[in-house]
Write a protein that holds these residues in place. Structure first.
Motif, PDB file in Angstrom:
ATOM      1  N   ALA A  24     109.542  -7.123  12.154  1.00  0.00           N
ATOM      2  CA  ALA A  24     108.919  -5.925  11.572  1.00  0.00           C
ATOM      3  C   ALA A  24     108.410  -4.961  12.644  1.00  0.00           C
ATOM      4  O   ALA A  24     108.496  -3.734  12.471  1.00  0.00           O
ATOM      5  N   HIS A  25     107.893  -5.472  13.749  1.00  0.00           N
ATOM      6  CA  HIS A  25     107.423  -4.581  14.817  1.00  0.00           C
ATOM      7  C   HIS A  25     108.589  -3.783  15.398  1.00  0.00           C
ATOM      8  O   HIS A  25     108.468  -2.582  15.648  1.00  0.00           O
ATOM      9  N   ARG A  26     109.718  -4.452  15.607  1.00  0.00           N
ATOM     10  CA  ARG A  26     110.877  -3.752  16.154  1.00  0.00           C
ATOM     11  C   ARG A  26     111.442  -2.757  15.143  1.00  0.00           C
ATOM     12  O   ARG A  26     111.901  -1.676  15.518  1.00  0.00           O
ATOM     13  N   GLN A  27     111.385  -3.095  13.881  1.00  0.00           N
ATOM     14  CA  GLN A  27     111.825  -2.154  12.851  1.00  0.00           C
ATOM     15  C   GLN A  27     110.951  -0.901  12.872  1.00  0.00           C
ATOM     16  O   GLN A  27     111.445   0.222  12.796  1.00  0.00           O
ATOM     17  N   ARG A  28     109.632  -1.082  12.997  1.00  0.00           N
ATOM     18  CA  ARG A  28     108.729   0.064  13.052  1.00  0.00           C
ATOM     19  C   ARG A  28     108.999   0.926  14.283  1.00  0.00           C
ATOM     20  O   ARG A  28     108.945   2.160  14.218  1.00  0.00           O
ATOM     21  N   ILE A  29     109.286   0.274  15.413  1.00  0.00           N
ATOM     22  CA  ILE A  29     109.606   1.037  16.628  1.00  0.00           C
ATOM     23  C   ILE A  29     110.857   1.876  16.387  1.00  0.00           C
ATOM     24  O   ILE A  29     110.877   3.076  16.692  1.00  0.00           O
ATOM     25  N   LEU A  31     112.100   2.955  13.585  1.00  0.00           N
ATOM     26  CA  LEU A  31     111.838   3.990  12.587  1.00  0.00           C
ATOM     27  C   LEU A  31     110.928   5.095  13.115  1.00  0.00           C
ATOM     28  O   LEU A  31     110.817   6.154  12.487  1.00  0.00           O
ATOM     29  N   SER A  32     110.292   4.878  14.257  1.00  0.00           N
ATOM     30  CA  SER A  32     109.411   5.900  14.820  1.00  0.00           C
ATOM     31  C   SER A  32     110.201   7.029  15.497  1.00  0.00           C
ATOM     32  O   SER A  32     109.651   8.089  15.775  1.00  0.00           O
ATOM     33  N   SER A  48     102.092   3.183  18.161  1.00  0.00           N
ATOM     34  CA  SER A  48     102.128   1.783  17.735  1.00  0.00           C
ATOM     35  C   SER A  48     100.733   1.166  17.797  1.00  0.00           C
ATOM     36  O   SER A  48      99.844   1.689  18.461  1.00  0.00           O
ATOM     37  N   GLN A  49     100.581   0.067  17.113  1.00  0.00           N
ATOM     38  CA  GLN A  49      99.326  -0.690  17.192  1.00  0.00           C
ATOM     39  C   GLN A  49      99.441  -1.827  18.195  1.00  0.00           C
ATOM     40  O   GLN A  49      98.528  -2.627  18.340  1.00  0.00           O
TER      41      GLN A  49
END
Length: 101
Positions: A24-29, A31-32, A48-49
């Protein structure tokens, strides 16, 4: 039934892409990024957090999996989404699924 001794090269690349996309963290990266946008590590960390160390780790996994590309310009490393590679990898999977086995 076919016996598969070695994974074909295109499929090993697909495997690495799925590993990269499986977090999920890589997906958020991923999608950013806006369309055709290039971001530095610091820009990604700001959005990012995660710590810089964690972001760096995830960027390496994404790059190894083919989801990102990078280029060092001066002291900065710029990353961008490797859409052509991801499209081809996913198309290979779709083509396989559509095959009559």
């Amino acid at each position: 039934m076919k016996t598969i001794i070695q994974i074909p090269e295109p499929w090993s690349q697909i495997s690495e892409l799925f590993v990269a996309l499986g977090d999920a963290h890589r997906q958020r990266i991923l999608l950013s990024f806006d369309k055709d946008e290039r971001l530095t590590i610091l820009q990604i960390v700001e959005g990012s957090q995660l710590s810089r160390t964690a972001v760096t780790h995830h960027l390496k996994v994404l790059e190894r999996g083919g989801a990102l590309q990078s280029e060092k310009i001066g002291r900065e490393v710029y990353f961008w989404v490797n859409k052509p590679f991801m499209q081809q990898a996913l198309q290979n999977v779709i083509d396989y699924i559509k095959e009559d086995i």
